[in-house]
Structure formats: structure tokens, C-alpha cells
Design a protein around this motif. Structure first.
Motif, PDB file in Angstrom:
ATOM      1  N   LYS A 151       0.847  -1.208   0.000  1.00 34.75           N
ATOM      2  CA  LYS A 151       0.000   0.000   0.000  1.00 34.75           C
ATOM      3  C   LYS A 151       0.875   1.249   0.000  1.00 34.75           C
ATOM      4  CE  LYS A 151      -4.024  -2.146   0.617  1.00 34.75           C
ATOM      5  NZ  LYS A 151      -3.829  -3.135  -0.439  1.00 34.75           N
ATOM      6  N   GLY A 152       0.381   2.283  -0.637  1.00 34.23           N
ATOM      7  CA  GLY A 152       1.114   3.548  -0.656  1.00 34.23           C
ATOM      8  C   GLY A 152       0.580   4.395  -1.783  1.00 34.23           C
ATOM      9  N   PRO A 153       1.194   5.553  -2.045  1.00 34.36           N
ATOM     10  CA  PRO A 153       0.736   6.376  -3.157  1.00 34.36           C
ATOM     11  C   PRO A 153       0.850   5.602  -4.471  1.00 34.36           C
ATOM     12  CG  PRO A 153       2.371   7.535  -1.831  1.00 34.36           C
ATOM     13  CD  PRO A 153       2.330   6.136  -1.326  1.00 34.36           C
ATOM     14  N   ARG A 154      -0.033   5.931  -5.412  1.00 34.20           N
ATOM     15  CA  ARG A 154      -0.023   5.239  -6.713  1.00 34.20           C
ATOM     16  C   ARG A 154       1.369   5.302  -7.349  1.00 34.20           C
ATOM     17  NH1 ARG A 154      -4.058   4.672 -10.988  1.00 34.20           N
ATOM     18  NH2 ARG A 154      -5.505   5.802  -9.683  1.00 34.20           N
ATOM     19  N   GLY A 155       1.850   4.157  -7.805  1.00 37.87           N
ATOM     20  CA  GLY A 155       3.127   4.108  -8.522  1.00 37.87           C
ATOM     21  C   GLY A 155       4.335   3.940  -7.628  1.00 37.87           C
ATOM     22  N   LEU A 156       4.132   4.006  -6.300  1.00 41.80           N
ATOM     23  CA  LEU A 156       5.289   3.946  -5.396  1.00 41.80           C
ATOM     24  C   LEU A 156       5.348   2.604  -4.676  1.00 41.80           C
ATOM     25  CD1 LEU A 156       7.034   6.619  -3.614  1.00 41.80           C
ATOM     26  CD2 LEU A 156       6.099   4.953  -2.041  1.00 41.80           C
ATOM     27  N   ILE A 157       6.515   2.005  -4.660  1.00 42.70           N
ATOM     28  CA  ILE A 157       6.717   0.755  -3.925  1.00 42.70           C
ATOM     29  C   ILE A 157       7.856   0.993  -2.933  1.00 42.70           C
ATOM     30  CG2 ILE A 157       7.447  -1.664  -4.113  1.00 42.70           C
ATOM     31  CD1 ILE A 157       6.272  -1.734  -6.925  1.00 42.70           C
ATOM     32  N   GLN A 158       7.563   0.810  -1.658  1.00 43.69           N
ATOM     33  CA  GLN A 158       8.645   0.901  -0.661  1.00 43.69           C
ATOM     34  C   GLN A 158       8.760  -0.431   0.044  1.00 43.69           C
ATOM     35  OE1 GLN A 158       8.891   4.196   2.110  1.00 43.69           O
ATOM     36  NE2 GLN A 158      11.016   3.564   2.552  1.00 43.69           N
ATOM     37  N   LYS A 159       9.862  -1.105  -0.210  1.00 45.83           N
ATOM     38  CA  LYS A 159      10.102  -2.390   0.448  1.00 45.83           C
ATOM     39  C   LYS A 159      11.245  -2.285   1.438  1.00 45.83           C
ATOM     40  CE  LYS A 159      10.360  -5.845  -2.544  1.00 45.83           C
ATOM     41  NZ  LYS A 159      10.373  -6.658  -3.763  1.00 45.83           N
ATOM     42  N   TYR A 160      12.198  -1.431   1.107  1.00 45.29           N
ATOM     43  CA  TYR A 160      13.417  -1.364   1.913  1.00 45.29           C
ATOM     44  C   TYR A 160      13.562   0.018   2.538  1.00 45.29           C
ATOM     45  CZ  TYR A 160      14.428  -5.463  -0.982  1.00 45.29           C
ATOM     46  OH  TYR A 160      14.366  -6.665  -1.629  1.00 45.29           O
TER      47      TYR A 160
ATOM     48  N   LEU B  60      10.800   2.984  -4.714  1.00 48.35           N
ATOM     49  CA  LEU B  60      10.829   2.689  -6.151  1.00 48.35           C
ATOM     50  C   LEU B  60       9.572   3.265  -6.792  1.00 48.35           C
ATOM     51  CD1 LEU B  60      11.765  -0.713  -7.733  1.00 48.35           C
ATOM     52  CD2 LEU B  60       9.562   0.315  -8.309  1.00 48.35           C
ATOM     53  N   ILE B  61       9.733   3.899  -7.943  1.00 51.74           N
ATOM     54  CA  ILE B  61       8.585   4.413  -8.678  1.00 51.74           C
ATOM     55  C   ILE B  61       8.427   3.603  -9.965  1.00 51.74           C
ATOM     56  CG2 ILE B  61       7.588   6.417  -9.863  1.00 51.74           C
ATOM     57  CD1 ILE B  61       9.163   8.217  -7.980  1.00 51.74           C
TER      58      ILE B  61
ATOM     59  N   LYS C  95      27.296 -10.486  -6.863  1.00 53.46           N
ATOM     60  CA  LYS C  95      26.707 -11.197  -5.718  1.00 53.46           C
ATOM     61  C   LYS C  95      25.529 -12.003  -6.231  1.00 53.46           C
ATOM     62  CE  LYS C  95      27.636  -7.496  -2.483  1.00 53.46           C
ATOM     63  NZ  LYS C  95      27.119  -6.229  -2.070  1.00 53.46           N
ATOM     64  N   LEU C  96      25.468 -13.247  -5.806  1.00 53.33           N
ATOM     65  CA  LEU C  96      24.286 -14.051  -6.135  1.00 53.33           C
ATOM     66  C   LEU C  96      23.190 -13.679  -5.132  1.00 53.33           C
ATOM     67  CD1 LEU C  96      23.261 -16.464  -7.952  1.00 53.33           C
ATOM     68  CD2 LEU C  96      23.761 -17.915  -5.990  1.00 53.33           C
ATOM     69  N   ALA C  97      22.036 -13.286  -5.631  1.00 52.03           N
ATOM     70  CA  ALA C  97      20.990 -12.787  -4.723  1.00 52.03           C
ATOM     71  C   ALA C  97      19.623 -13.264  -5.173  1.00 52.03           C
ATOM     72  CB  ALA C  97      21.018 -11.261  -4.688  1.00 52.03           C
ATOM     73  N   ARG C  98      18.719 -13.210  -4.230  1.00 55.88           N
ATOM     74  CA  ARG C  98      17.316 -13.464  -4.573  1.00 55.88           C
ATOM     75  C   ARG C  98      16.425 -12.489  -3.819  1.00 55.88           C
ATOM     76  NH1 ARG C  98      16.858 -18.572  -1.585  1.00 55.88           N
ATOM     77  NH2 ARG C  98      16.591 -19.710  -3.542  1.00 55.88           N
ATOM     78  N   GLU C  99      15.317 -12.208  -4.416  1.00 54.41           N
ATOM     79  CA  GLU C  99      14.318 -11.320  -3.805  1.00 54.41           C
ATOM     80  C   GLU C  99      13.409 -12.195  -2.956  1.00 54.41           C
ATOM     81  OE1 GLU C  99      13.240  -7.339  -3.781  1.00 54.41           O
ATOM     82  OE2 GLU C  99      14.440  -8.083  -5.433  1.00 54.41           O
ATOM     83  N   VAL C 100      13.224 -11.813  -1.696  1.00 51.88           N
ATOM     84  CA  VAL C 100      12.342 -12.590  -0.824  1.00 51.88           C
ATOM     85  C   VAL C 100      11.146 -11.708  -0.466  1.00 51.88           C
ATOM     86  CG1 VAL C 100      12.152 -13.829   1.367  1.00 51.88           C
ATOM     87  CG2 VAL C 100      14.320 -13.816   0.127  1.00 51.88           C
ATOM     88  N   PRO C 101       9.928 -12.151  -0.809  1.00 56.23           N
ATOM     89  CA  PRO C 101       8.766 -11.314  -0.506  1.00 56.23           C
ATOM     90  C   PRO C 101       8.725 -10.931   0.972  1.00 56.23           C
ATOM     91  CG  PRO C 101       8.118 -13.217  -1.826  1.00 56.23           C
ATOM     92  CD  PRO C 101       9.558 -13.411  -1.465  1.00 56.23           C
ATOM     93  N   ASP C 102       8.432  -9.674   1.239  1.00 62.55           N
ATOM     94  CA  ASP C 102       8.257  -9.139   2.590  1.00 62.55           C
ATOM     95  C   ASP C 102       9.531  -9.102   3.435  1.00 62.55           C
ATOM     96  OD1 ASP C 102       5.546  -8.948   1.937  1.00 62.55           O
ATOM     97  OD2 ASP C 102       5.183 -11.006   2.593  1.00 62.55           O
TER      98      ASP C 102
END
Ligand code: SF4
Length: 331
Positions: A93-102, A107-108, A315-322
């Protein structure tokens, strides 16, 4: 008589012209490359610019660049563990177009458009239409970022942020540059990889004018993508004072080979770019045939480490939800 040489850029179409002229029909692609293709509707159509097509080997249906863009029937298989929202960003949830995970970064999702449709894309099912940004939405984003002093970096993503025209990008970067606590504006882009002419004079002008640190993260997966014109474009970007990094996705049948990845790192360095992340595939529906497991990924990094200086080993990495950060597995 006028002799047209390859290096006569004034006679080549602009990046927008090249985009219009991109190949969208699998039959046309088959004719150009001299291969047979499946007649299949995956709901995620073929889109590939001709400058990228020109780097593929004619007559080779296994070409590593072709595999990244050609729709195939296996994309229709439903595989357990694969979803349309593999990193769980559609419920944020957040303003339209905005993603804040970290912490400290937002991120827009600037646009849903891309210059190429990559078969492994983790946002291939993203509901871009409901996230399209109006002028008021952009204003609300600037106000949100200006009102939160903990945010120091804005990541412009998409789609591909460089699909926005240079007038818009100049305006966006000026608005962001006016926010005192922001230090960095980062772009995640594959557009120059498929159309190197995207690094044009108009782009370099707003890059040069921006008072914040600019970081460009290119998405290059295979050394065959890095031809002379892309290297030249990347060197121009680097010469503008920007930091240029690369992240790749580890893809079965494309780059799951230590010699290929080592070659990519060396070529990136020659073009002024440092390898940053090698991502395990996000489990997005339709891309399961590209998966390389964690064990194999770690083995590849160890093999690369044996032949490269540390700064050329991603770096070998993966995205982990949440999770509060990306999970670094090795490197
Ligand atoms: S360019 Fe990026 S966002 Fe667009 S389809 Fe490819 S991976 Fe996805």
C-alpha cells in the motif's frame, strides 16, 4: 554518389524510430533469422528491436539472445510455486506508482512500457494500467518523498524508465533534485541494451544537469549483448559522471555457464560497468523453464571467483517477498 557507412549516425533512425520499427510478429522474426517458431499466444507478446535482433545468430533457435525474447509454449504450463506476483509487490500500500520495500529507498513504477518483452520478466503480469501516473500522481509522489526525510534514494523503474522522453525525464530529475534529503536517483533499465542509441545527446544533457548522484543499473545477461555500439553508449554514460552497474538474471540455457558469466564480467568492465547482482529467477508464472537452482548458482559464483578479481564477481541474490532486504547468497 553518397556512400553510407555504418558509423554515419545521422542516417540511422532515432531511438524512437527504432522502437516503432521493432519486430512484433513471430513469423517476421522467423523469416529474419531463418528459423521455425511456434504459433502461440502467451498473452505476453513478442517485442524485439532490430538492433538487438542483429546480435543473434541466424539459423540458431537456441541463440541465447533469442531465448530471452521468443514466446514458447512452455510458458503456458502452470508450475507449483510460480505466481503472477512473485515478489509480492502488488499488495504493497502507498501512493499510486510507489513501492517501498526497503528502508531509505523507494521505487517508482514510472511506466508500463518497455522496448523489449523479456520472457523471464518478474513484472510480466503487473497491472500497469491501474498504476498509470497522471501529472497529479507525480506531484503526490514528489510531496510524499519530500515529506519523509528517511528516504535518501529514489529508484526509477517500470517497465523501463528510459521509455519516458527526455523532456519528461529532465522534469522528473529536476523535481527530485530539489528535495534536499535525497542523495541519489537510480535508474533500472534494459532499453540501452536493446537500443544503444537511447544514450543520446538529449539524455546526456539532463544527466549532466542533475545535481544528485545518478546511478544506472543496466540489465545485461549475456556477453553477446555487449557489442561495440552498446559498449560505446555505456562509456558515454560513465563519462557523464554517473555510476553504471549491471545486474543479470541467471537463466537456464542463456547464461548458466561460468565461462559465459566470466566473459560477461570482463566485457562489462571494458565498457566501464561493474557487475553488481546475479539474480536467481523470481518465480513468475510462465518463466519456470529458465530456473537455475541455488546450489548451481553458488557453484557458478565459486567458479567465477577462481578466475576473476573480486570486483568482477557479482553477488548471487534473490528477492524474498516481505523481507527487509534482498537475500545475498554468495559473493
Ligand atoms: S525490460 Fe525489464 S521490465 Fe521490461 S520486460 Fe524486460 S525485464 Fe521486464
Amino acid at each position: 554518389m553518397t556512400i553510407i557507412t555504418f558509423s554515419d549516425h545521422s542516417l540511422e533512425p532515432s531511438w524512437q524510430g527504432q522502437l516503432q520499427n521493432a519486430v512484433r510478429d513471430p513469423g517476421q522474426l522467423a523469416d529474419i533469422l531463418g528459423i521455425e517458431v511456434e504459433d502461440i499466444d502467451t498473452g505476453f507478446p513478442l517485442l524485439v528491436p532490430r538492433s538487438y535482433l542483429a546480435r543473434m545468430k541466424s539459423g540458431d533457435p537456441q541463440d541465447p539472445l533469442l531465448r530471452q525474447v521468443l514466446p514458447v509454449g512452455t510458458e503456458l504450463l502452470k508450475q507449483p510455486g510460480y505466481s503472477t506476483d512473485p515478489v509480492a509487490e502488488q499488495s504493497i500500500k502507498g501512493p499510486r506508482g510507489l513501492i517501498q520495500k526497503y528502508c531509505g529507498r523507494v521505487l517508482i513504477v514510472t511506466t508500463g512500457s518497455c522496448a523489449v518483452n523479456c520472457r523471464y520478466c518478474f513484472r510480466r503480469h503487473y497491472p500497469y494500467d491501474s498504476q498509470r501516473l497522471s501529472r497529479d500522481d507525480w506531484q503526490a509522489l514528489y510531496e510524499h518523498i519530500a515529506g519523509d526525510c528517511s528516504i535518501t534514494e529514489v529508484i526509477l523503474s517500470g517497465g523501463d524508465p528510459l521509455m519516458l522522453n527526455d523532456r519528461t525525464l529532465s522534469s522528473v530529475t529536476s523535481e527530485l533534485a530539489a528535495i534536499p534529503h535525497l542523495t541519489t536517483i537510480r535508474f533500472h533499465t534494459r532499453l540501452p541494451v536493446v537500443i544503444p542509441d537511447r544514450i543520446c545527446d538529449a539524455l546526456l544533457e539532463w544527466v549532466d544537469a542533475c545535481s544528485k548522484q545518478l546511478v544506472f543499473v543496466t540489465h545485461i545477461n549475456h556477453p553477446n549483448e555487449l557489442d561495440d555500439s552498446l559498449s560505446h553508449a555505456l562509456l558515454l554514460l560513465k563519462a557523464s559522471g554517473s555510476t553504471v552497474l549491471n545486474q543479470s538474471v541467471l537463466l537456464k540455457g542463456v547464461n548458466d555457464d561460468a565461462a559465459i558469466l566470466t566473459g560477461l564480467s570482463r566485457k562489462l568492465f571494458s565498457a566501464g560497468v561493474l557487475p553488481y547482482y546475479l539474480h536467481l529467477l523470481d518465480p513468475v508464472q510462465g518463466a519456470g523453464h529458465f530456473d537455475v537452482d541455488e546450489r548451481a548458482g553458488k557453484h557458478l559464483i565459486r567458479q567465477m571467483s577462481a578466475g576473476l578479481p573480486g570486483y568482477l564477481v557479482p553477488k548471487l541474490a534473490r528477492e524474498v517477498p516481505d523481507a527487509p532486504a534482498k537475500q545475498v547468497l554468495i559473493g
